[in-house]
Motif scaffolding. Structure first.
Motif, PDB file in Angstrom:
ATOM      1  N   VAL A 103      42.015  29.034  45.462  1.00 33.65           N
ATOM      2  CA  VAL A 103      43.407  29.115  45.006  1.00 33.65           C
ATOM      3  C   VAL A 103      43.751  30.561  44.683  1.00 33.65           C
ATOM      4  O   VAL A 103      42.891  31.367  44.352  1.00 33.65           O
ATOM      5  CB  VAL A 103      43.661  28.233  43.764  1.00 33.65           C
ATOM      6  N   TRP A 104      45.039  30.872  44.817  1.00 37.04           N
ATOM      7  CA  TRP A 104      45.515  32.177  44.391  1.00 37.04           C
ATOM      8  C   TRP A 104      45.510  32.245  42.868  1.00 37.04           C
ATOM      9  O   TRP A 104      45.463  31.211  42.193  1.00 37.04           O
ATOM     10  CB  TRP A 104      46.934  32.434  44.919  1.00 37.04           C
ATOM     11  N   HIS A 105      45.584  33.447  42.337  1.00 28.52           N
ATOM     12  CA  HIS A 105      45.540  33.598  40.881  1.00 28.52           C
ATOM     13  C   HIS A 105      46.731  32.968  40.166  1.00 28.52           C
ATOM     14  O   HIS A 105      46.685  32.736  38.955  1.00 28.52           O
ATOM     15  CB  HIS A 105      45.461  35.093  40.513  1.00 28.52           C
ATOM     16  N   ASP A 106      47.802  32.695  40.912  1.00 25.09           N
ATOM     17  CA  ASP A 106      48.948  32.031  40.274  1.00 25.09           C
ATOM     18  C   ASP A 106      48.856  30.519  40.405  1.00 25.09           C
ATOM     19  O   ASP A 106      49.803  29.803  40.084  1.00 25.09           O
ATOM     20  CB  ASP A 106      50.262  32.548  40.865  1.00 25.09           C
ATOM     21  N   GLY A 107      47.719  30.017  40.881  1.00 22.24           N
ATOM     22  CA  GLY A 107      47.502  28.582  40.948  1.00 22.24           C
ATOM     23  C   GLY A 107      47.854  27.943  42.271  1.00 22.24           C
ATOM     24  O   GLY A 107      47.522  26.771  42.506  1.00 22.24           O
ATOM     25  N   GLU A 108      48.517  28.668  43.162  1.00 27.37           N
ATOM     26  CA  GLU A 108      48.870  28.115  44.468  1.00 27.37           C
ATOM     27  C   GLU A 108      47.620  28.064  45.362  1.00 27.37           C
ATOM     28  O   GLU A 108      46.774  28.975  45.325  1.00 27.37           O
ATOM     29  CB  GLU A 108      49.943  28.965  45.147  1.00 27.37           C
ATOM     30  N   ILE A 139      30.691  39.449  33.454  1.00 34.24           N
ATOM     31  CA  ILE A 139      31.453  40.379  32.620  1.00 34.24           C
ATOM     32  C   ILE A 139      32.895  39.894  32.554  1.00 34.24           C
ATOM     33  O   ILE A 139      33.552  39.722  33.585  1.00 34.24           O
ATOM     34  CB  ILE A 139      31.381  41.809  33.194  1.00 34.24           C
ATOM     35  N   GLU A 140      33.395  39.656  31.364  1.00 31.56           N
ATOM     36  CA  GLU A 140      34.686  38.993  31.199  1.00 31.56           C
ATOM     37  C   GLU A 140      35.879  39.883  31.501  1.00 31.56           C
ATOM     38  O   GLU A 140      36.922  39.396  31.929  1.00 31.56           O
ATOM     39  CB  GLU A 140      34.811  38.461  29.764  1.00 31.56           C
ATOM     40  N   GLN A 141      35.743  41.182  31.278  1.00 34.28           N
ATOM     41  CA  GLN A 141      36.869  42.090  31.503  1.00 34.28           C
ATOM     42  C   GLN A 141      36.360  43.393  32.124  1.00 34.28           C
ATOM     43  O   GLN A 141      35.319  43.920  31.725  1.00 34.28           O
ATOM     44  CB  GLN A 141      37.590  42.398  30.188  1.00 34.28           C
ATOM     45  N   VAL A 142      37.087  43.895  33.102  1.00 29.75           N
ATOM     46  CA  VAL A 142      36.761  45.175  33.740  1.00 29.75           C
ATOM     47  C   VAL A 142      37.998  46.058  33.673  1.00 29.75           C
ATOM     48  O   VAL A 142      39.092  45.635  34.066  1.00 29.75           O
ATOM     49  CB  VAL A 142      36.323  44.989  35.204  1.00 29.75           C
ATOM     50  N   VAL A 143      37.821  47.259  33.170  1.00 24.08           N
ATOM     51  CA  VAL A 143      38.925  48.215  33.056  1.00 24.08           C
ATOM     52  C   VAL A 143      38.631  49.414  33.957  1.00 24.08           C
ATOM     53  O   VAL A 143      37.582  50.054  33.827  1.00 24.08           O
ATOM     54  CB  VAL A 143      39.110  48.696  31.600  1.00 24.08           C
ATOM     55  N   PHE A 144      39.538  49.687  34.864  1.00 25.00           N
ATOM     56  CA  PHE A 144      39.440  50.876  35.708  1.00 25.00           C
ATOM     57  C   PHE A 144      40.384  51.933  35.145  1.00 25.00           C
ATOM     58  O   PHE A 144      41.593  51.700  35.033  1.00 25.00           O
ATOM     59  CB  PHE A 144      39.827  50.556  37.153  1.00 25.00           C
ATOM     60  N   ARG A 145      39.840  53.088  34.781  1.00 24.35           N
ATOM     61  CA  ARG A 145      40.653  54.204  34.301  1.00 24.35           C
ATOM     62  C   ARG A 145      40.747  55.260  35.391  1.00 24.35           C
ATOM     63  O   ARG A 145      39.774  55.515  36.094  1.00 24.35           O
ATOM     64  CB  ARG A 145      40.047  54.816  33.027  1.00 24.35           C
ATOM     65  N   VAL A 160      40.692  40.703  34.413  1.00 26.34           N
ATOM     66  CA  VAL A 160      39.980  39.700  33.621  1.00 26.34           C
ATOM     67  C   VAL A 160      39.402  38.651  34.564  1.00 26.34           C
ATOM     68  O   VAL A 160      39.802  38.538  35.730  1.00 26.34           O
ATOM     69  CB  VAL A 160      40.907  39.030  32.580  1.00 26.34           C
ATOM     70  N   VAL A 161      38.467  37.878  34.053  1.00 30.20           N
ATOM     71  CA  VAL A 161      37.797  36.866  34.868  1.00 30.20           C
ATOM     72  C   VAL A 161      38.790  35.848  35.409  1.00 30.20           C
ATOM     73  O   VAL A 161      39.696  35.391  34.707  1.00 30.20           O
ATOM     74  CB  VAL A 161      36.717  36.154  34.030  1.00 30.20           C
ATOM     75  N   ASN A 162      38.626  35.507  36.662  1.00 29.45           N
ATOM     76  CA  ASN A 162      39.381  34.418  37.275  1.00 29.45           C
ATOM     77  C   ASN A 162      38.581  33.133  37.070  1.00 29.45           C
ATOM     78  O   ASN A 162      37.591  32.898  37.765  1.00 29.45           O
ATOM     79  CB  ASN A 162      39.590  34.692  38.766  1.00 29.45           C
ATOM     80  N   GLU A 163      38.990  32.347  36.127  1.00 28.38           N
ATOM     81  CA  GLU A 163      38.261  31.118  35.799  1.00 28.38           C
ATOM     82  C   GLU A 163      38.280  30.106  36.948  1.00 28.38           C
ATOM     83  O   GLU A 163      37.450  29.190  36.985  1.00 28.38           O
ATOM     84  CB  GLU A 163      38.850  30.476  34.531  1.00 28.38           C
ATOM     85  N   ASP A 164      39.205  30.263  37.878  1.00 31.56           N
ATOM     86  CA  ASP A 164      39.305  29.335  38.993  1.00 31.56           C
ATOM     87  C   ASP A 164      38.616  29.859  40.255  1.00 31.56           C
ATOM     88  O   ASP A 164      38.838  29.331  41.355  1.00 31.56           O
ATOM     89  CB  ASP A 164      40.788  29.047  39.309  1.00 31.56           C
ATOM     90  N   TYR A 165      37.808  30.908  40.110  1.00 31.68           N
ATOM     91  CA  TYR A 165      37.109  31.460  41.268  1.00 31.68           C
ATOM     92  C   TYR A 165      36.261  30.363  41.909  1.00 31.68           C
ATOM     93  O   TYR A 165      35.623  29.564  41.223  1.00 31.68           O
ATOM     94  CB  TYR A 165      36.230  32.629  40.821  1.00 31.68           C
ATOM     95  N   GLY A 189      40.001  36.400  44.264  1.00 34.80           N
ATOM     96  CA  GLY A 189      38.663  36.884  43.984  1.00 34.80           C
ATOM     97  C   GLY A 189      38.166  36.572  42.592  1.00 34.80           C
ATOM     98  O   GLY A 189      38.800  35.842  41.824  1.00 34.80           O
ATOM     99  N   PRO A 190      37.013  37.158  42.205  1.00 33.99           N
ATOM    100  CA  PRO A 190      36.389  36.843  40.922  1.00 33.99           C
ATOM    101  C   PRO A 190      37.162  37.370  39.717  1.00 33.99           C
ATOM    102  O   PRO A 190      36.996  36.875  38.610  1.00 33.99           O
ATOM    103  CB  PRO A 190      35.013  37.504  41.025  1.00 33.99           C
ATOM    104  N   TYR A 191      37.996  38.392  39.937  1.00 39.39           N
ATOM    105  CA  TYR A 191      38.808  38.932  38.839  1.00 39.39           C
ATOM    106  C   TYR A 191      40.284  38.864  39.216  1.00 39.39           C
ATOM    107  O   TYR A 191      40.647  38.882  40.399  1.00 39.39           O
ATOM    108  CB  TYR A 191      38.431  40.389  38.554  1.00 39.39           C
ATOM    109  N   LYS A 192      41.117  38.802  38.189  1.00 42.43           N
ATOM    110  CA  LYS A 192      42.554  38.798  38.428  1.00 42.43           C
ATOM    111  C   LYS A 192      43.226  39.884  37.583  1.00 42.43           C
ATOM    112  O   LYS A 192      42.723  40.282  36.534  1.00 42.43           O
ATOM    113  CB  LYS A 192      43.157  37.434  38.114  1.00 42.43           C
ATOM    114  N   PHE A 193      44.347  40.346  38.086  1.00 44.42           N
ATOM    115  CA  PHE A 193      45.106  41.401  37.429  1.00 44.42           C
ATOM    116  C   PHE A 193      45.661  40.901  36.098  1.00 44.42           C
ATOM    117  O   PHE A 193      46.220  39.816  36.009  1.00 44.42           O
ATOM    118  CB  PHE A 193      46.253  41.825  38.346  1.00 44.42           C
ATOM    119  N   GLU A 194      45.476  41.725  35.053  1.00 41.24           N
ATOM    120  CA  GLU A 194      46.080  41.394  33.757  1.00 41.24           C
ATOM    121  C   GLU A 194      47.236  42.326  33.433  1.00 41.24           C
ATOM    122  O   GLU A 194      48.347  41.884  33.186  1.00 41.24           O
ATOM    123  CB  GLU A 194      45.037  41.467  32.641  1.00 41.24           C
ATOM    124  N   ARG A 195      46.969  43.649  33.485  1.00 39.31           N
ATOM    125  CA  ARG A 195      48.045  44.592  33.166  1.00 39.31           C
ATOM    126  C   ARG A 195      47.677  45.989  33.626  1.00 39.31           C
ATOM    127  O   ARG A 195      46.504  46.296  33.871  1.00 39.31           O
ATOM    128  CB  ARG A 195      48.320  44.620  31.661  1.00 39.31           C
TER     129      ARG A 195
END
Length: 464
Positions: A12-17, A137-143, A125-130, A105-111
């Protein structure tokens, strides 16, 4: 030839579709129509393929003829039709979707992270529906940083746990960091000197012994170790190391200016009796122009080659041009004698080198050397239609043997890519890259090891 593809039922897509076959068909249509967003050869390939929707999760690709590399061409990312079907192809790059993307994918965009009106990073953040096991790792931040040096400084200050690329200016300090694990992988590139085998102004380049002498006369180890500071691997052939098709026993050409001079002398090219430094035969001097990109590294490589060839009696005049001009005004038009360039096969994990060396590509394709070798071309043709990996590997092995014998161009190096990850992050694996994003391909298997300082209660000791 028919290929049936099935989409995972729980994808499924991250928006549930749900991800459906319609999304795949939509993406393929974009590839065929999206102008400069995709390479021309990719668009041409997909324009010849029929796609049939079998059901919501299954589709069929029909190829006009067998094409073994097809499965690797089918590894493109899929886009969500329900969000992008109303966006014209020429507006995709500026679509709002790029600021609030979704995937499967395994992670989804948060902000997005911003500062002073500028985007400074992105939070995932983790995509629980992956559809397979969620990442550890629950959260990944790219700076985002302006340079590798700035990112490395942020690591040293404890702001980040990794540096996405360690360029030469920070590589040595990074290697000295006790808690930073440095990973290095071969990039999907081949640095080489193209030789124009169909240019009447340099007829000596059609002589394979002359070409062998030119390669033996280049100190490629010096180029790799000093100019590229170890961030490359000496290349001996046209297929990337680490590929299943790479032939380990291919002939290696070590730097040997004495043998190079002997080959030139045997072909009748000698220093004129009247003196001078340039070898000649029947009034034809071993002199030609090497066009090269005008950046610092390529300029230094070209200068090193010029110096090396002068030692064996070959004069090379250098011409520096912007890389786009090198491709469009020299290689594409075949208006050159020799050219220092990089073959880039990014996003092409199949080792098929047909486009660069088959005789049919010599006129309008990317066979810039205009190499016309029927035996080599037959190996490439058969390998494209052979589904068995062992048979394909044998055919590519034979092709590499022919290439090494004929040397239509001079392979120099495979560049490598280095990045750093703190020792707290475990499970990181490195493999040959076909895109620099491949360093994150298995990020869902990474995990953190927490460092803890144990407090100890002092134990009193008896004093006599």
């Amino acid at each position: 030839m028919l290929y049936n593809f099935s989409i995972r039922p729980n994808a499924v897509w991250h928006d549930g579709e749900p991800v459906t076959s319609d999304d795949v068909i939509f993406t393929v249509e974009l590839i065929k129509s999206a102008g400069s967003l995709f390479p021309q050869d990719i668009k041409e390939l997909w324009s010849q393929i029929e796609i049939k929707r079998l059901d919501d999760k299954t589709l069929q690709f029909k190829l006009a003829e067998p094409f073994a590399p097809f499965l690797d061409y089918a590894t493109f990312g899929v886009l969500p039709k329900h969000l992008l079907e109303s966006v014209p192809a020429d507006q995709l790059a500026s679509a709002d979707f790029n600021l609030q993307p979704i995937g499967s994918g395994p992670y989804k965009f948060e902000r997005l992270m911003t500062s002073g009106g500028q985007i400074t990073g992105v939070v995932l953040v983790v995509n629980e529906d992956y559809y397979v096991q969620p990442p550890f790792i629950e959260q990944v931040v790219f700076r985002f940083y302006a340079s590798s040096a700035a990112a490395f400084d942020a690591y040293q200050q404890g702001e980040v746990l990794g540096v996405s690329q360690l360029t030469n200016d920070v590589l040595q300090p990074a290697l000295m960091e006790q808690n930073l694990s440095v990973y290095t992988s071969r990039l999907p590139q081949l640095g080489l000197v193209f030789l124009n085998l169909n240019n009447p102004s340099v007829p000596f380049l059609q002589n394979e012994n002359i070409r062998h002498a030119l390669l033996l006369g280049v100190n490629r180890n010096n180029i790799v170790s000093h100019i590229m500071q170890g961030q490359a691997i000496v290349a001996d052939g046209p297929i990337l190391t680490g590929s299943w098709a790479y032939y380990e026993e291919i002939e290696h050409f070590d730097y040997d200016p004495d043998v190079a001079q002997t080959l030139l002398k045997d072909e009748g090219y000698v220093i004129p009796a009247g003196g001078g430094d340039i070898r000649a035969k029947d009034g034809q001097s071993l002199t030609f122009t090497l066009v090269h990109p005008d950046d610092t590294v390529h300029t230094q490589i070209a200068q090193a080659i010029q110096t090396d060839w002068a030692l064996i009696g070959v004069r090379v005049d250098l011409q520096s041009v912007p890389y786009d001009s090198l491709v469009n005004d020299f290689l594409t038009t075949r208006n050159y004698q020799a050219a220092l360039a990089d073959l880039n096969t990014v996003r092409m994990p199949d080792p098929d080198p047909y486009l660069f060396w088959h005789q049919s590509e010599a006129t309008g394709g990317q066979n810039y050397s205009q190499w016309d070798n029927r035996t080599a071309s037959e190996f490439l043709e058969t390998a494209r239609t052979e589904a068995d990996f062992a048979s394909r590997a044998r055919l590519y092995r034979n092709f590499q043997v022919v290439f090494a014998k004929d040397l239509p161009s001079l392979p120099l190096y495979y560049p490598v890519y280095s990045y750093g990850v703190d020792a707290q992050v475990q499970g990181v694996q490195v493999a040959p890259m076909y895109d620099i994003s491949d360093r994150l391909a298995l990020i869902n298997e990474w995990y953190l090891v927490t460092r803890r300082t144990l407090e100890q209660t002092p134990v009193p000791t008896a004093i006599p």
